[in-house]
Scaffold this motif. Structure first.
Motif: not given
Length: 62
Positions: A11-23, A29-32, A38-44
């Motif tokens: 899930k994290l990889d999928s959203v990251r890829a979508a953020c990278e592909r976005a114009s 910026d909001a998606a990042w 989400a990454e912070k919540a995952h690490s917590d």
């Protein structure tokens, strides 16, 4: 790697890829921002918050 951990990683990889592909622009910026939260919540180990932030990132990019 447990199945749950694998799912979280996918899930994290999928959203990251979508953020990278976005114009470039405010939506990207909001998606990042949501992705980083989400990454912070995952690490917590706060999976509920992580899923919420990943959904918010996907909604911004939709």
């Amino acid at each position: 790697m447990t199945p749950e951990t694998r799912l979280l990683s996918v899930k994290l990889d999928s959203v990251r890829a979508a953020c990278e592909r976005a114009s470039a622009g405010p939506k990207k910026d909001a998606a990042w921002k949501h992705y980083r939260l989400a990454e912070k919540a995952h690490s917590d180990e706060n999976h509920t918050e992580m899923y919420r932030e990943l959904e918010a990132a996907k909604q911004v990019l939709a």
